[in-house]
Design a protein around this motif. Structure first.
Motif, PDB file in Angstrom:
ATOM      1  N   PHE A 884      45.654 -35.114 102.227  1.00  0.00           N
ATOM      2  CA  PHE A 884      45.042 -34.230 101.123  1.00  0.00           C
ATOM      3  C   PHE A 884      45.892 -34.875  99.738  1.00  0.00           C
ATOM      4  CE2 PHE A 884      46.190 -30.660  98.321  1.00  0.00           C
ATOM      5  CZ  PHE A 884      44.818 -30.612  97.560  1.00  0.00           C
ATOM      6  N   LEU A 885      47.005 -34.965 100.172  1.00  0.00           N
ATOM      7  CA  LEU A 885      47.906 -35.297  98.675  1.00  0.00           C
ATOM      8  C   LEU A 885      47.746 -36.636  98.449  1.00  0.00           C
ATOM      9  CD1 LEU A 885      51.102 -33.587 100.050  1.00  0.00           C
ATOM     10  CD2 LEU A 885      49.940 -32.732  98.040  1.00  0.00           C
ATOM     11  N   GLN A 886      47.729 -37.715  99.299  1.00  0.00           N
ATOM     12  CA  GLN A 886      47.428 -38.805  98.940  1.00  0.00           C
ATOM     13  C   GLN A 886      46.105 -39.237  98.424  1.00  0.00           C
ATOM     14  OE1 GLN A 886      48.695 -37.939 101.804  1.00  0.00           O
ATOM     15  NE2 GLN A 886      49.525 -39.656 103.055  1.00  0.00           N
ATOM     16  N   THR A 887      45.147 -38.491  98.783  1.00  0.00           N
ATOM     17  CA  THR A 887      43.700 -38.584  98.411  1.00  0.00           C
ATOM     18  C   THR A 887      43.497 -38.113  97.060  1.00  0.00           C
ATOM     19  OG1 THR A 887      42.768 -38.298 100.557  1.00  0.00           O
ATOM     20  CG2 THR A 887      41.235 -37.954  99.081  1.00  0.00           C
ATOM     21  N   ILE A 888      44.288 -37.084  96.616  1.00  0.00           N
ATOM     22  CA  ILE A 888      44.001 -36.564  95.320  1.00  0.00           C
ATOM     23  C   ILE A 888      44.652 -37.460  94.324  1.00  0.00           C
ATOM     24  CG2 ILE A 888      44.658 -34.675  93.816  1.00  0.00           C
ATOM     25  CD1 ILE A 888      42.374 -34.121  95.853  1.00  0.00           C
ATOM     26  N   ARG A 893      44.564 -41.938  90.038  1.00  0.00           N
ATOM     27  CA  ARG A 893      45.074 -43.119  89.720  1.00  0.00           C
ATOM     28  C   ARG A 893      43.821 -43.921  89.320  1.00  0.00           C
ATOM     29  NH1 ARG A 893      50.497 -44.612  90.619  1.00  0.00           N
ATOM     30  NH2 ARG A 893      50.053 -46.514  89.480  1.00  0.00           N
ATOM     31  N   LYS A 894      42.979 -43.748  90.143  1.00  0.00           N
ATOM     32  CA  LYS A 894      41.823 -44.575  89.850  1.00  0.00           C
ATOM     33  C   LYS A 894      40.687 -44.073  88.932  1.00  0.00           C
ATOM     34  CE  LYS A 894      42.473 -46.357  94.572  1.00  0.00           C
ATOM     35  NZ  LYS A 894      41.794 -46.294  95.914  1.00  0.00           N
ATOM     36  N   THR A 895      40.967 -43.198  88.265  1.00  0.00           N
ATOM     37  CA  THR A 895      40.097 -42.328  87.381  1.00  0.00           C
ATOM     38  C   THR A 895      40.663 -42.300  86.100  1.00  0.00           C
ATOM     39  OG1 THR A 895      39.451 -41.095  89.316  1.00  0.00           O
ATOM     40  CG2 THR A 895      38.663 -40.253  87.226  1.00  0.00           C
ATOM     41  N   PHE A 897      41.955 -41.023  82.318  1.00  0.00           N
ATOM     42  CA  PHE A 897      42.811 -39.870  81.979  1.00  0.00           C
ATOM     43  C   PHE A 897      42.138 -38.762  81.711  1.00  0.00           C
ATOM     44  CE2 PHE A 897      45.347 -37.786  78.712  1.00  0.00           C
ATOM     45  CZ  PHE A 897      46.365 -37.205  79.560  1.00  0.00           C
ATOM     46  N   ALA A 898      40.759 -38.810  80.869  1.00  0.00           N
ATOM     47  CA  ALA A 898      40.157 -37.934  80.453  1.00  0.00           C
ATOM     48  C   ALA A 898      39.705 -37.026  81.342  1.00  0.00           C
ATOM     49  CB  ALA A 898      39.089 -38.390  79.580  1.00  0.00           C
ATOM     50  N   LEU A 899      39.277 -37.356  82.562  1.00  0.00           N
ATOM     51  CA  LEU A 899      39.086 -36.564  83.584  1.00  0.00           C
ATOM     52  C   LEU A 899      40.082 -35.491  84.579  1.00  0.00           C
ATOM     53  CD1 LEU A 899      36.230 -39.016  85.251  1.00  0.00           C
ATOM     54  CD2 LEU A 899      36.091 -37.450  83.245  1.00  0.00           C
ATOM     55  N   TRP A 900      41.138 -36.034  84.339  1.00  0.00           N
ATOM     56  CA  TRP A 900      42.319 -35.514  85.194  1.00  0.00           C
ATOM     57  C   TRP A 900      42.229 -33.881  84.996  1.00  0.00           C
ATOM     58  CZ3 TRP A 900      47.305 -39.265  84.381  1.00  0.00           C
ATOM     59  CH2 TRP A 900      46.842 -40.330  85.187  1.00  0.00           C
ATOM     60  N   ASN A 901      42.070 -33.368  83.952  1.00  0.00           N
ATOM     61  CA  ASN A 901      42.300 -32.223  83.489  1.00  0.00           C
ATOM     62  C   ASN A 901      41.229 -31.459  84.725  1.00  0.00           C
ATOM     63  OD1 ASN A 901      44.545 -31.710  82.062  1.00  0.00           O
ATOM     64  ND2 ASN A 901      43.012 -32.154  80.105  1.00  0.00           N
ATOM     65  N   TYR A 902      39.994 -31.949  84.608  1.00  0.00           N
ATOM     66  CA  TYR A 902      38.850 -31.259  85.588  1.00  0.00           C
ATOM     67  C   TYR A 902      39.375 -31.281  87.117  1.00  0.00           C
ATOM     68  CZ  TYR A 902      34.320 -30.210  87.135  1.00  0.00           C
ATOM     69  OH  TYR A 902      32.905 -29.636  87.649  1.00  0.00           O
ATOM     70  N   LEU A 903      39.838 -32.463  87.222  1.00  0.00           N
ATOM     71  CA  LEU A 903      40.155 -32.701  88.771  1.00  0.00           C
ATOM     72  C   LEU A 903      41.394 -31.852  88.972  1.00  0.00           C
ATOM     73  CD1 LEU A 903      40.433 -34.385  91.442  1.00  0.00           C
ATOM     74  CD2 LEU A 903      41.993 -35.830  90.351  1.00  0.00           C
ATOM     75  N   PHE A 904      42.470 -31.629  88.154  1.00  0.00           N
ATOM     76  CA  PHE A 904      43.525 -30.832  88.886  1.00  0.00           C
ATOM     77  C   PHE A 904      43.069 -29.272  88.620  1.00  0.00           C
ATOM     78  CE2 PHE A 904      45.682 -34.958  88.323  1.00  0.00           C
ATOM     79  CZ  PHE A 904      46.046 -34.952  89.665  1.00  0.00           C
ATOM     80  N   ALA A 905      42.429 -28.910  87.673  1.00  0.00           N
ATOM     81  CA  ALA A 905      41.942 -27.647  87.766  1.00  0.00           C
ATOM     82  C   ALA A 905      41.116 -27.215  89.029  1.00  0.00           C
ATOM     83  CB  ALA A 905      40.761 -27.284  86.384  1.00  0.00           C
ATOM     84  N   ALA A 906      40.628 -28.168  89.707  1.00  0.00           N
ATOM     85  CA  ALA A 906      40.025 -27.767  91.133  1.00  0.00           C
ATOM     86  C   ALA A 906      40.941 -27.791  92.156  1.00  0.00           C
ATOM     87  CB  ALA A 906      38.745 -28.657  91.189  1.00  0.00           C
ATOM     88  N   ALA A 927      55.855 -40.266  94.130  1.00  0.00           N
ATOM     89  CA  ALA A 927      56.151 -41.073  92.828  1.00  0.00           C
ATOM     90  C   ALA A 927      54.594 -41.267  92.284  1.00  0.00           C
ATOM     91  CB  ALA A 927      56.610 -42.551  93.667  1.00  0.00           C
ATOM     92  N   SER A 928      53.666 -41.421  92.952  1.00  0.00           N
ATOM     93  CA  SER A 928      52.290 -41.457  92.072  1.00  0.00           C
ATOM     94  C   SER A 928      52.015 -40.129  91.387  1.00  0.00           C
ATOM     95  CB  SER A 928      51.211 -41.606  93.073  1.00  0.00           C
ATOM     96  OG  SER A 928      51.355 -43.074  93.858  1.00  0.00           O
ATOM     97  N   TYR A 929      52.359 -39.058  91.779  1.00  0.00           N
ATOM     98  CA  TYR A 929      52.205 -37.781  91.242  1.00  0.00           C
ATOM     99  C   TYR A 929      53.141 -37.710  89.836  1.00  0.00           C
ATOM    100  CZ  TYR A 929      49.221 -35.349  94.452  1.00  0.00           C
ATOM    101  OH  TYR A 929      48.231 -34.979  95.285  1.00  0.00           O
ATOM    102  N   LEU A 930      54.451 -38.297  89.988  1.00  0.00           N
ATOM    103  CA  LEU A 930      55.218 -38.436  88.831  1.00  0.00           C
ATOM    104  C   LEU A 930      54.347 -39.215  87.796  1.00  0.00           C
ATOM    105  CD1 LEU A 930      58.028 -37.693  88.276  1.00  0.00           C
ATOM    106  CD2 LEU A 930      58.788 -39.918  88.997  1.00  0.00           C
ATOM    107  N   ILE A 931      53.872 -39.939  88.259  1.00  0.00           N
ATOM    108  CA  ILE A 931      53.239 -40.681  86.754  1.00  0.00           C
ATOM    109  C   ILE A 931      52.116 -39.951  86.339  1.00  0.00           C
ATOM    110  CG2 ILE A 931      51.567 -42.903  86.502  1.00  0.00           C
ATOM    111  CD1 ILE A 931      53.066 -44.369  88.392  1.00  0.00           C
ATOM    112  N   ILE A 932      51.222 -39.176  87.187  1.00  0.00           N
ATOM    113  CA  ILE A 932      50.409 -38.114  86.685  1.00  0.00           C
ATOM    114  C   ILE A 932      51.278 -37.163  85.667  1.00  0.00           C
ATOM    115  CG2 ILE A 932      48.529 -36.214  87.368  1.00  0.00           C
ATOM    116  CD1 ILE A 932      47.861 -38.984  88.634  1.00  0.00           C
ATOM    117  N   LEU A 933      52.329 -36.752  86.109  1.00  0.00           N
ATOM    118  CA  LEU A 933      53.190 -35.585  85.409  1.00  0.00           C
ATOM    119  C   LEU A 933      53.490 -36.046  84.017  1.00  0.00           C
ATOM    120  CD1 LEU A 933      55.311 -33.887  88.270  1.00  0.00           C
ATOM    121  CD2 LEU A 933      53.749 -32.946  86.942  1.00  0.00           C
TER     122      LEU A 933
END
Length: 1423
Positions: A884-888, A893-895, A897-906, A927-933
């Motif tokens: 699950f964590l890798q998938t998200i 990372r392939k989407t 930035f504008a769509l991230w809020n919608y994704l992480f809201a879900a 480490a990948s989540y760190l880039i998101i953060l």
């Protein structure tokens, strides 16, 4: 379905003519083609494509009749009708040339034998001689707009609004003329009562075509309206015609009909093609679908094509070719899947980006079996490219182009749909996907001539492909050339079939058949050519259990037969099983041991087959089981596209109670003109074995092109294997999926047993891999070669006009579509069952990512609010899986930035997900989540989480990640991190035990004395300089050392180093220092009196043994009587053992060191002392062998010495994975000298035991490096511990000497003394192997005990202090030959010399010779 291949061919005309051809019309069998120019009628042959006869009209007749316009063949190819401009129909008889008259004959190359054949063979093989005789012309007194051939009549429409019915003989009964105004037209047949609905005054038929299966004419009127005229009686008469017309269409231009699918296609002026079906109840025309170029794929040409000019259905009615007024060709499948278009990509643009003019076509038609498309280009086009091939002066370009196609075997032999291979056939070769060459021994699968390949087994013909087979990911085709002898007399190939394992192929042409085996690479043809020519395959062919099953017609008995030929025996009727049939077979298929036949009388026959072994060869028996009449449901037998026997049925609940029934043939599935009809067995009555009646048919789906099902069963993947897969053209695919109650619970009464799920894929499906959840297909690729050929005289060649076409294998995952469809329908439990059954697939993580990505893109970019969003459901679904964590994070990372809020809201807060990754120890994902953060949060939050991750990575030894985290933290501090940090492209390999300090270095182990002379030592320079990536890092750190971030990072690094040293993890400490460029020596100097103390020497010793895989020493029983006490032979032996050291081991470095002055105190010490030499009082050091099992051990270790050719290594007894210091050595020298020394068994025993007491070579290197580091830092306790494990008496001696210095704290002296005493006590009780070494250093230990209480004079340290790190060697010092030790904080650490110097110098006393042990030698210079 159909794929272009190669370049088109241009046909040469042997006759000179000023006229360009403009019309081509094929005969009914497509063996002959009538080509028209203004006053000339030519007949061409199909293979070879040559001119047979040409009829040229005289000038007088031409002026009377007018120019030729179009031609039509009689159904039996005996006559041609030509329409002339002045309203004349000219009828020509096509007359054969008589016996043995043929125009061309084959020319065989030298050495090849001519084929002896039956009479009449040459006419079939070569173009027959024909002549054209003109009959009386018929004057219709009005311009002719179109012609249509019927069985006995010729239907002609004229511009005065009349339909003329002519007899082909032109004499009997004259002709009938029907006025179009007298034909009643209405929207459907039921509303015809209202009289005439269309005003047809002054209107005529522009184009018309007869449809056999609808028994009527599709017409385009000159005002653009579309209609369909049905004769109400058998004869076409004025009062017996009824017409229906299509509403709201007024721009029709041309028409074509599809007899197999009962479709009527009309071209429109808008450029789109309208496909209509005729409603069977009302007779009205209903729009089925459109064939049009979409702006998505063709934004440049969409709506700019002009009107549709021509539509041509392929001979098997599976594809339609369309061309427009502005040029170009486009190919569609029957229900609208787009396959090829020449208006875009490489067809439309040259390699330099300039646009080409599209090819303008005046006429086109398909060749035999659809292998060629004959195209006549318009006059301008012909002038543009004429004479480009440098034709001889007596010939001229005919203006005819031939496009070559290969097609799927499914188009004519749909029984191949239950296979999992893709099989395509061209006119002379087969393309198949039979796995990659790693499993097949064929080295070049794409070779078009497999006979030239070396013979090799590709797996036996009975091999069954495993799931996850080699069909995935391999791009090349296996190309099999069809046997030329068979092709010459039986072209064209009409059917092809492949067996389940993909190892045997059968093909059937005009007569007979032949088969090919992949493992032997050989074709089998009929030995008796008469047998081959006396049968023709009618209903297809299929493989079953090593037999070829053939539905054929026997010309001698004039009888339809079902034959089974054994693959392994000769191809002969004597080895066949023959069953006579009562009616012509149109289709056949196999399900397990049953054959299903569909016959021309619309009945279905079921036969059972049994393989018998009653004779020398296996045979097969066939028995009729059941006949089912379908005439009530099937209006015309030609409408049945495929027939399949399957275990699929609606009530899947039964399979839970009686799983054995799941394997039975429960249903018949028919594709009736695109309608999928299922007949299930009626189990309500008495259960008669195999003779159950069938229920009335049920329609499952519409617009179906292909069906896939399998007879295999797999309890783990029941969803996929018990499903029915449909290809539906433009609508994509559909799957009829079974729904199972979970855990064998009773199914809900409201829950359907099956569900039909549609989904779109990007390829045209040709095969379904059921267990692998993959669809296999093929696609056209193009290669441009126009840059190779410059334009000649302003014109382009064919190679410049057209790209070279190839066919690529493609595959696509469909699982995410199905899971999504199930979730949309609130069938999450079924989706979970299905996903869990496929979780082991290698691309399952990709499936999950795709599902999230597709839903996210749709919902987040939607302009309208979504009432019931799917993304939260998908997110909840994915949490059921460990990935699950890798998938998200991968999806994010392939989407954008504008769509991230919608994704992480879900899916949840990225901070929480980051912490979950840390808890799960998944640092790369963290480490990948760190880039998101970093993009979504303030820098302080990023720093806090980065610190957490950095500490965890340090603890786990993820050095690459640590380096990236250091860069990340520094960039946060310097404000560089406004954009995400670039992901490193090359991951450096993490250390697997060797310190990365040595990564780019080499150590020479040369035994020559010159290397010593040149090897000046300056170890402080060498060892303190980090190598590789860490050098850059440390350099960068030094630049910004004042930066707070650097201090913060340094603090964390120091804290981690302290942690490692406290827990005695020296190996990790070394890797940590080397990988991250940590200044270990400087740090140890600070920590010398703190954490770098050793509290428990015994514990430290044990930890090092475990950490470095170093065996505890053991003492053999007879250790006192050493044969090496004389010392001389021992030294010689050591030299030769040392010579065998590998020169390219882990330490690839030449180190340059300066000679310390401290070492000058004993110039007789060789630097062998440092690594391998022991004290002079050590007579039994090498007498170490296991007290039990000694002889076996010696033999095992010394086996390389007796065989020079083997690659061997001598390793320690406890570590089988590492190599000792004698790996890859020059064994030849060792071997020769051993024989010269004539070693006894006892001596060999001592050598082998000495080797057994050593650890791996890599560990030895690492320990010596650490010893050096601790020496430089002055950590004397650790030097003692490492000296003990290496059993280096010299090290202990040096440390004891330096303990005299007043600078050494009293606590250190006490610690070393008590530590050594503790080790001595421990060795006496637990590890006797150390006693011999402790006895050897007893004098030093004694000295330590005596002097520990005395006051040390300060002057004693001053002597040593002059040898500090900063001291340079004095120019007047001892010679380089005597320089054998480094200057290390006043501590002389001797390093090992190359072996052999002991006696080579001549000045080395016997005492030192005894110390020359077989240890590795390092002649080090800085590279």
């Amino acid at each position: 379905m159909y794929f272009l291949t190669g370049w088109p061919r241009r046909l040469l005309c042997p006759l000179k003519s000023e006229e360009e051809p403009f019309h081509v019309q094929p005969s009914s069998q497509r063996f002959y083609f009538a080509v028209l120019s203004e006053t000339q009628l030519s007949v061409w042959f199909s293979r070879p494509s040559v001119l047979i006869v040409s009829y040229i009209e005289s000038a007088k007749a031409s002026s009377q009749f007018g120019f030729y316009q179009q031609a039509e063949w009689k159904q039996d190819d005996s006559m041609i009708a030509v329409a002339a401009a002045n309203g004349y129909i000219l009828l020509f008889d096509v007359v054969g040339g008589g016996e043995d008259k043929y125009l061309y004959e084959p020319v065989y190359s030298k050495g090849s034998r001519g084929v002896k054949v039956t009479p009449g063979y040459k006419e079939e093989q070569c173009a027959p001689a024909l002549s054209l005789e003109m009959k009386r012309p018929i004057d219709l007194e009005a311009p002719i707009t179109s012609m249509q051939s019927l069985q006995e009549d010729l239907l002609v429409s004229t511009a005065d609004g009349y339909l003329h019915v002519l007899h082909w003989d032109g004499v009997s009964n004259g002709r009938k003329a029907i006025s179009l105004c007298s034909v009643p037209f209405s929207l459907d047949l039921q509303s015809a009562r209202g009289g005439l609905c269309l005003d047809l005054k002054g209107v005529y038929i522009r184009d018309m075509t007869y449809c056999v299966t609808l028994d009527g004419f599709a017409v385009v009127l000159d005002d653009g309206r579309l209609g369909f005229i049905t004769p109400l009686a058998n004869r076409i008469t004025a009062d017996q015609l009824q017409g229906v017309w299509a509403a709201d269409v007024t721009d029709g231009t041309c028409v074509a009909v599809n007899n197999k699918y009962r479709l009527v296609t009309f071209g429109c002026a808008s450029g789109s093609v309208l496909v209509y079906s005729i409603d069977t109840t009302t007779g009205s025309m209903q729009l089925s679908h459109k064939l049009e170029l979409t702006p998505k794929h063709y934004p440049d040409v969409c709506n700019k094509t002009g009107a549709v000019k021509l539509i041509r259905w392929s001979p098997d009615y599976s594809v339609a070719m369309v061309t427009w007024e502005c040029g170009g060709l486009s190919l569609w499948s029957v229900f609208g899947a787009h396959l090829i278009c020449t208006l875009g990509e490489d067809f439309a643009y040259r390699s330099d980006g300039t646009k080409k003019d599209p090819i303008n076509i005046s006429s086109m038609c398909w060749g035999a079996e659809g292998y060629h498309l004959w195209v006549i280009t318009s006059r301008e086009e012909a002038e543009l490219v004429e004479n480009m091939e440098q034709a001889p002066p007596q010939t001229q370009q005919a203006g005819i182009l031939q496009f070559n196609f290969i097609k799927s075997a499914l188009t004519v032999n749909p029984c191949t749909s239950n296979q999992e291979q893709v099989l395509l056939h061209g006119e002379d070769r087969l393309y198949l996907t039979c796995g990659d060459p790693t499993q097949l021994s064929s080295g070049s699968s794409e070779s078009p001539h497999p006979h030239n390949l070396p013979h090799g087994g590709e797996g036996s013909p009975t091999h069954h492909p495993s799931p996850n087979s080699t069909l995935l990911g391999y791009k090349h085709w296996h190309v099999v050339q069809i046997h030329s002898t068979y092709l010459e007399s039986n072209w064209p190939i009409r059917f092809a079939a492949i067996d389940t394992a993909g190892q045997c192929i059968a093909v059937a042409g005009r007569r007979g058949f032949a088969h090919y085996c992949m493992s032997t690479r050989k074709w089998k043809l009929f030995g008796n050519i008469t047998q081959e020519q006396n049968m023709t395959v009618t209903g297809g062919l299929v493989w079953w259990n090593g037999f070829v099953v053939v539905a054929c017609y026997n010309f001698i008995d004039r009888q339809e037969e079902l034959r089974l030929y054994l693959r392994s025996s000769n191809l002969d009727n004597t080895f066949s099983s023959v069953t006579k049939l009562h009616s012509d077979t149109l289709l056949l298929n196999v399900f397990r041991d049953m054959i299903i036949l569909f016959r021309a009388d619309c009945s279905i026959c079921l036969y059972s087959m049994e393989r018998r072994h009653d004779g020398p060869n296996p045979s097969a028996s066939v028995e009729l089981l059941q006949e089912v009449s379908m005439s009530r449901y099937i209006p015309h037998p030609a409408l049945v596209v495929s027939v399949t026997l399957t275990s699929v049925r609606t009530e899947t609940g039964i399979t839970l109670k009686a799983p054995q029934q799941a394997c039975m043939a429960d249903s018949i599935i028919l594709n009736l003109a695109g309608q999928l009809i299922m007949l299930q067995r009626d189990r309500s009555g008495p259960q008669l074995q195999e003779k159950l009646p069938f229920c009335p048919p049920v329609v499952l789906a519409q617009y179906v092109e292909n069906v896939w099902t399998t007879c295999r069963s797999n309890r783990k993947k029941r969803h996929l294997l018990e499903a029915l897969w449909l290809s539906c053209g433009e609508a994509g695919m559909k799957v009829w999926l079974p729904l199972f109650p979970r855990d064998h619970r009773k199914p809900h009464s409201f829950l359907s047993r099956r569900i039909m799920l549609p989904f779109h894929i990007n390829i045209y499906p040709l095969a379904v891999l059921f267990e692998d959840a993959l669809v296999l297909g093929a696609s056209n690729e193009t290669v441009v070669y126009d840059s190779l050929q410059g334009p000649r005289e302003g014109r382009e060649s064919l190679e410049g006009l057209f790209p070279y076409c190839t066919v690529e294998r493609t595959s696509q995952i469909y699982l995410h579509h199905i899971l999504r469809q199930l979730l949309v329908r609130n069938l999450g439990e079924q989706a979970l069952l299905l996903a869990q059954s496929c979780a082991a697939l290698p691309y399952f993580p990709h499936v999950m990512e795709l599902m999230v990505h597709v839903v996210l893109e749709e919902e987040a970019t939607s302009r309208e609010p979504i009432p019931d969003p799917l993304l939260p459901t998908v997110a909840k679904f994915i949490t059921e899986f460990p990935l699950f964590l890798q998938t998200i994070v991968h999806c994010a990372r392939k989407t954008e930035f504008a769509l991230w809020n919608y994704l992480f809201a879900a899916v949840g807060n990225p901070k929480d997900l980051f912490e979950e990754c840390l808890m799960a120890q998944d640092l790369d994902t963290a480490a990948s989540y760190l880039i998101i953060l970093q993009n979504m949060e303030v820098p302080a939050v990023s720093r806090q989480h980065a610190t957490l991750l950095f500490n965890t990575a340090l603890e786990q030894g993820k050095w690459d990640l640590c380096r990236h985290m250091i860069r990340f933290l520094k960039a946060i501090g310097s404000g560089e991190m406004e954009t995400p940090p670039p992901t490193p492209t090359t991951q450096e390999p993490s250390s697997t035990g060797g310190f990365e300090f040595f990564r780019n270095r080499s150590i020479s182990l040369s035994p020559s004395a010159d290397s010593i002379a040149a090897g000046k030592f300056n170890l402080q320079k060498t060892f303190s300089m980090p190598s590789g990536p860490s050098a850059k890092g440390s350099e960068r750190w030094s630049k910004d050392s004042d930066c707070a971030e650097n201090m913060y990072i340094d603090m964390m690094l120091r804290r981690h180093a302290r942690h490692l040293l406290e827990h005695i993890r020296l190996k990790e400490l070394g890797c940590f220092s080397a990988q991250l460029g940590f200044e270990l020596i400087g740090w140890l100097c600070h920590e010398r009196t703190r954490v770098a103390r050793v509290d428990d020497f015994v514990m430290a010793l044990k930890c090092l043994h475990k950490d470095f895989l170093w065996p505890f020493p053991v003492t053999p029983a007879g250790s006192i009587s050493s044969p090496f006490k004389n010392g001389h032979r021992r030294t010689v032996l050591s030299q030769h053992l040392l010579k065998s050291q590998s020169a390219d081991s882990l330490l690839n470095s030449d180190m340059d060191t300066a000679r310390p002055q401290a070492a000058a105190r004993n110039s007789n010490h060789t630097w062998l002392d440092g690594l391998g030499a022991l004290g002079p009082t050590e007579p039994t050091e090498m007498d170490t062998a296991l007290s039990h099992g000694g002889p076996q051990t010696q033999e095992a270790f010394l086996s390389p010495l007796t065989n020079k050719t083997e690659e061997c290594s001598i390793g320690s007894a406890t570590d089988l994975t590492e190599t000792s210091s004698m790996v890859d050595g020059d064994w030849t020298m060792v071997d020769e000298n051993f024989s010269a020394l004539s070693l006894t068994h006892s001596e060999l025993e001592h050598i082998s035991m000495e080797l057994a007491n050593k650890g791996p070579h890599k560990s030895q290197v690492q320990l010596r490096y650490l010893l050096h580091v601790f020496m430089e830092a002055g950590c004397l306790e650790w030097c003692v511990v490492i000296g003990l494990i290496l059993r280096e008496a010299t090290v202990i001696k040096q440390v004891v000497n330096f303990l005299d210095s007043p600078e050494v704290p009293h606590e250190t002296v006490q610690s070393v003394r008590s530590g050594l005493l503790g080790v001595d006590a421990w060795a006496s009780t637990d590890c006797l192997g150390y006693k011999s070494f402790l006895n050897m250093i007893r004098p030093q230990l004694q000295k330590l005990i005596e002097t520990s209480v005395e006051q040390i004079q300060p002057e004693a340290f001053l002597t040593g202090a002059s040898n500090s790190k900063l001291a340079e060697p004095q120019p007047g010092g001892p010679s380089a030959e005597d320089s054998r030790g480094p200057a290390l904080l006043g501590l002389a650490l001797p390093l090992e010399p190359p072996g052999g110097l002991g006696t080579g110098d001549g000045g080395v006393p016997e005492e030192q010779e005894e110390q020359a042990v077989d240890e590795g030698v390092y002649d080090c210079t800085l590279s």
